[in-house]
Design a protein around this motif. Structure first.
Motif, short mmCIF file in Angstrom:
data_model
loop_
_atom_site.label_atom_id
_atom_site.label_comp_id
_atom_site.label_asym_id
_atom_site.label_seq_id
_atom_site.Cartn_x
_atom_site.Cartn_y
_atom_site.Cartn_z
N THR A 1 67.00 51.61 58.86
CA THR A 1 66.82 51.66 60.31
C THR A 1 65.53 52.36 60.70
O THR A 1 64.95 52.05 61.75
CB THR A 1 68.00 52.38 60.98
OG1 THR A 1 68.16 53.68 60.42
CG2 THR A 1 69.29 51.59 60.80
N LEU A 2 65.06 53.29 59.87
CA LEU A 2 63.82 53.99 60.19
C LEU A 2 62.62 53.05 60.11
O LEU A 2 61.72 53.10 60.96
CB LEU A 2 63.63 55.20 59.26
CG LEU A 2 64.66 56.31 59.42
CD1 LEU A 2 64.47 57.38 58.34
CD2 LEU A 2 64.58 56.94 60.80
N TRP A 3 62.60 52.19 59.10
CA TRP A 3 61.52 51.21 59.01
C TRP A 3 61.64 50.16 60.13
O TRP A 3 60.64 49.70 60.67
CB TRP A 3 61.51 50.53 57.65
CG TRP A 3 60.89 51.37 56.58
CD1 TRP A 3 61.49 51.92 55.48
CD2 TRP A 3 59.52 51.81 56.53
NE1 TRP A 3 60.60 52.66 54.75
CE2 TRP A 3 59.37 52.60 55.38
CE3 TRP A 3 58.41 51.60 57.36
CZ2 TRP A 3 58.15 53.19 55.01
CZ3 TRP A 3 57.20 52.19 57.00
CH2 TRP A 3 57.08 52.97 55.84
N SER B 1 68.56 45.21 60.41
CA SER B 1 68.77 46.57 59.90
C SER B 1 70.12 47.15 60.30
O SER B 1 70.45 48.27 59.95
CB SER B 1 67.67 47.49 60.43
OG SER B 1 67.68 47.52 61.85
N ALA C 1 62.73 50.84 63.05
CA ALA C 1 62.23 51.53 64.24
C ALA C 1 60.71 51.49 64.30
O ALA C 1 60.12 51.35 65.38
CB ALA C 1 62.72 52.98 64.24
N SER D 1 64.55 57.81 64.61
CA SER D 1 64.31 56.40 64.96
C SER D 1 63.83 56.26 66.40
O SER D 1 62.87 55.53 66.68
CB SER D 1 65.60 55.58 64.76
OG SER D 1 66.00 55.58 63.43
N TYR E 1 70.87 48.16 63.19
CA TYR E 1 70.50 49.36 63.94
C TYR E 1 71.04 49.28 65.36
O TYR E 1 70.73 48.35 66.10
CB TYR E 1 68.98 49.50 63.96
CG TYR E 1 68.45 50.64 64.81
CD1 TYR E 1 69.13 51.86 64.90
CD2 TYR E 1 67.24 50.51 65.50
CE1 TYR E 1 68.64 52.90 65.66
CE2 TYR E 1 66.74 51.55 66.25
CZ TYR E 1 67.44 52.74 66.33
OH TYR E 1 66.95 53.78 67.09
N SER F 1 68.91 60.83 61.71
CA SER F 1 68.17 59.56 61.58
C SER F 1 68.03 58.85 62.92
O SER F 1 67.00 58.24 63.20
CB SER F 1 68.89 58.64 60.58
OG SER F 1 68.81 59.15 59.28
N GLY G 1 73.00 55.47 66.88
CA GLY G 1 72.17 56.49 66.23
C GLY G 1 72.19 57.80 67.00
O GLY G 1 72.24 58.89 66.41
N MET H 1 60.73 61.45 58.63
CA MET H 1 61.16 60.13 58.18
C MET H 1 61.09 60.04 56.66
O MET H 1 62.04 59.56 56.00
CB MET H 1 60.27 59.05 58.80
CG MET H 1 60.51 57.65 58.26
SD MET H 1 59.34 56.45 58.98
CE MET H 1 59.66 55.02 57.95
#
Length: 347
Positions: free
Chosen positions: A198-200, A20, A202, A42, A22, A38, A27, A167
């Motif tokens: 990146t949220l998924w 991702s 996380a 996260s 990430y 975001s 962040g 989110m």
């Protein structure tokens, strides 16, 4: 056998960080610099999904309640702040450095090595003369978890509901207006290349981190993701005899392997050097992070993600301190100094 399962959890952590793109510290930096929340969402997802699993395992009697050590307020604040500065200097925290090692970047290797040497010096070397007195100042009992434990599940559910709403709103707002052409098709495209927000990532990391507590416990240890202690243990392992490899040590190797496999799969692996200035910043960043993590007895992952999920007050103090370290150094590096330079050159 169960101890070696740490490599699987590290693999998944490293894979999804790389997959991702990430960076946890990045962040947090963007909350202030780019007014982008975001990174905050996260971190909250990782913490409270992990917390839900952790406290459920305790509630179900699968694991005993944790024993929280005393902490030094001064050490947590100073250590966290210095760690945050180091994360900005090296363009990512120590978990990002391990991901860089896996995808072939020498900057990650430089940061990792300077981090390990500094942490070892804080624990048993010359720097312990500085850090030991600080770690014995303003010592408090960590009792927040005991106070909140009867209400833990309700607190976690309430925060998760709010976080998932945030989110959902952020994902809709950040939905790309066009599709980037892919290089691969089929399973390789799905596993390695197709966009993963990146949220998924996380959410996935939070689930993996939650069950890491159970894996650690079954391996006759107690805890979750950990990087600082295991990395310094590798140095001890390589320079002495008779030490066995722990769950956490396997975990750190897994992060590198996860990043390596992901970067191979998506075609991003490349042995990559850098210029002298960037290498120097990576080196200094590793030293600062090593000093901060040694003083606070944990990094952004162990203090900022794991101890916070355990409702440890020292974890939350460290996380806030790391955030302020990241924010202050980011503003200085990317806004204040550049603006002064421009005003000077325009005279």
């Amino acid at each position: 056998m169960l101890t070696s399962f740490g490599i699987l959890f590290g693999f998944l952590f490293g894979f999804f960080l790389k997959r991702s793109h990430y960076c946890i510290a990045g962040g947090l930096r963007d909350i202030t610099l780019e007014k982008n929340i975001s990174g905050l969402i996260s971190v909250l997802l990782i913490i409270f999904i992990q917390a839900g699993i952790f406290f459920s395992l305790i509630k179900l009697g699968i694991m005993p309640a944790a024993d929280y050590p005393n902490y030094s307020l001064i050490a947590m604040i100073i250590g966290g702040f210095v760690f945050g500065i180091g994360a900005v200097a090296s363009s990512g925290c120590i978990s990002t450095a391990l991901v860089k090692v896996g995808d072939g970047r020498i900057t990650g290797l430089i940061t990792m090595l300077s981090f390990i040497i500094t942490v070892s010096s804080v624990n048993n070397g010359l720097l312990s003369n500085i850090t030991a007195p600080l770690q014995n100042m303003t010592v408090h009992q960590d009792t927040m978890a005991q106070t909140l434990q009867p209400f833990a599940i309700y607190i976690i559910l309430a925060i998760l509901v709010i976080t998932f709403i945030a989110m959902s709103s952020t994902l809709k707002k950040n939905k790309p207006s066009f599709n980037v052409p892919y290089n691969y098709t089929g399973l390789r495209n799905i596993i390695f290349e197709r966009r993963l927000d990146t949220l998924w990532a996380a959410v996935i990391i939070g689930i993996v981190a939650g069950f890491a507590f159970l894996s650690n416990y079954l391996a006759h240890d107690y805890g979750g993701f950990s990087i600082t202690g295991p990395l310094s243990s590798w140095l001890t392992f390589l320079t002495s005899n008779g030490m066995s490899i722990s769950w956490g040590m396997y975990f750190t190797v897994g992060i590198v392997l996860g990043s390596f496999v992901c970067s191979l799969g998506n075609g991003e692996f490349k042995l990559q050097g850098s210029d002298g200035k960037t290498l120097f910043k990576a080196f200094i960043g590793g030293i600062l992070m090593g000093f901060g993590a040694g003083l606070a007895k944990g990094c952004l992952v162990s203090n900022g993600l794991v101890y916070t999920a355990m409702f440890s007050i020292q974890g939350w103090i460290a996380l806030v301190s790391i955030f302020f370290g990241i924010t202050c150094s980011s503003l200085l590096m990317f806004q204040i100094i550049p603006s002064h330079h421009l005003s000077y050159t325009n005279r």
